[in-house]
Design a protein around this motif. Structure first.
Motif, PDB file in Angstrom:
ATOM      1  N   LEU A  44       0.834  -1.196   0.000  1.00  9.40           N
ATOM      2  CA  LEU A  44       0.000   0.000   0.000  1.00  9.40           C
ATOM      3  C   LEU A  44       0.873   1.251   0.000  1.00  9.40           C
ATOM      4  CD1 LEU A  44      -2.938   0.992   0.090  1.00  9.40           C
ATOM      5  CD2 LEU A  44      -2.829   0.797   2.588  1.00  9.40           C
ATOM      6  N   ALA A  45       1.909   1.247   0.813  1.00 11.30           N
ATOM      7  CA  ALA A  45       2.829   2.383   0.854  1.00 11.30           C
ATOM      8  C   ALA A  45       3.546   2.558  -0.483  1.00 11.30           C
ATOM      9  CB  ALA A  45       3.843   2.192   1.979  1.00 11.30           C
ATOM     10  N   ASP A  46       3.960   1.456  -1.079  1.00  8.53           N
ATOM     11  CA  ASP A  46       4.633   1.536  -2.382  1.00  8.53           C
ATOM     12  C   ASP A  46       3.701   2.116  -3.440  1.00  8.53           C
ATOM     13  OD1 ASP A  46       6.799   0.418  -1.083  1.00  8.53           O
ATOM     14  OD2 ASP A  46       6.618  -1.549  -2.055  1.00  8.53           O
ATOM     15  N   TRP A  47       2.433   1.739  -3.400  1.00  5.48           N
ATOM     16  CA  TRP A  47       1.459   2.292  -4.350  1.00  5.48           C
ATOM     17  C   TRP A  47       1.298   3.789  -4.149  1.00  5.48           C
ATOM     18  CZ3 TRP A  47      -2.619  -1.960  -2.974  1.00  5.48           C
ATOM     19  CH2 TRP A  47      -2.203  -3.190  -3.486  1.00  5.48           C
ATOM     20  N   ILE A  48       1.340   4.237  -2.901  1.00  9.89           N
ATOM     21  CA  ILE A  48       1.247   5.673  -2.617  1.00  9.89           C
ATOM     22  C   ILE A  48       2.459   6.394  -3.185  1.00  9.89           C
ATOM     23  CG2 ILE A  48       1.349   7.400  -0.761  1.00  9.89           C
ATOM     24  CD1 ILE A  48      -0.331   5.475   0.918  1.00  9.89           C
ATOM     25  N   ALA A  49       3.635   5.849  -2.944  1.00 10.35           N
ATOM     26  CA  ALA A  49       4.856   6.470  -3.460  1.00 10.35           C
ATOM     27  C   ALA A  49       4.830   6.545  -4.980  1.00 10.35           C
ATOM     28  CB  ALA A  49       6.088   5.697  -2.977  1.00 10.35           C
ATOM     29  N   GLU A  50       4.387   5.480  -5.633  1.00 10.03           N
ATOM     30  CA  GLU A  50       4.290   5.472  -7.094  1.00 10.03           C
ATOM     31  C   GLU A  50       3.279   6.495  -7.595  1.00 10.03           C
ATOM     32  OE1 GLU A  50       3.345   1.457  -8.232  1.00 10.03           O
ATOM     33  OE2 GLU A  50       5.198   0.664  -7.360  1.00 10.03           O
ATOM     34  N   ALA A  51       2.142   6.580  -6.922  1.00  9.44           N
ATOM     35  CA  ALA A  51       1.093   7.513  -7.343  1.00  9.44           C
ATOM     36  C   ALA A  51       1.512   8.961  -7.117  1.00  9.44           C
ATOM     37  CB  ALA A  51      -0.214   7.223  -6.595  1.00  9.44           C
ATOM     38  N   GLY A  53       4.812  10.185  -6.733  1.00 13.54           N
ATOM     39  CA  GLY A  53       5.977  10.527  -7.545  1.00 13.54           C
ATOM     40  C   GLY A  53       7.052  11.293  -6.802  1.00 13.54           C
ATOM     41  N   ALA A  54       6.688  12.011  -5.742  1.00 11.41           N
ATOM     42  CA  ALA A  54       7.668  12.793  -4.990  1.00 11.41           C
ATOM     43  C   ALA A  54       8.042  12.121  -3.667  1.00 11.41           C
ATOM     44  CB  ALA A  54       7.123  14.196  -4.720  1.00 11.41           C
TER      45      ALA A  54
END
Length: 99
Positions: A44-51, A53-54
């Motif tokens: 879930l955290a990785d998806w947030i980081a990908e979405a 971008g910063a």
């Protein structure tokens, strides 16, 4: 059901509730989430980081865990059993159909 029925405001509210729930349920191991649902707090955290971008993965994981991941891991994460790892691998293999 179409995605456009779910407004961003409703999705954001539900997401925040999910994050709060996961922060509260520290008794549920990430590996068990992976074994049952094919994703965990780190996903879930990785998806947030990908979405975003910063955000870095570490920053996003701190958002999801409510503390730095290393601290969360030291407090709550136990050693995975061979059975947990096997169940996780079987579950994650099913994710390939969705990507």
């Amino acid at each position: 059901m179409s995605d456009n029925i779910l407004t961003d405001a409703v999705a954001a509210t539900a997401f925040r509730r999910l994050v709060a729930h996961l922060q509260h349920r520290t008794d549920v191991q990430n590996i068990d989430l992976m074994g049952s649902a094919g994703f965990c707090r780190n996903c879930l955290a990785d998806w947030i980081a990908e979405a975003d971008g910063a955000l870095t993965k570490d920053q996003a994981r701190e958002i999801i865990h409510g503390m730095p991941f290393g601290e969360w891991k030291a407090r709550y994460q136990g050693e995975a059993t061979a059975q947990q790892v096997a169940k996780m691998q079987e579950s994650v293999a099913k994710n390939a159909d969705n990507h």
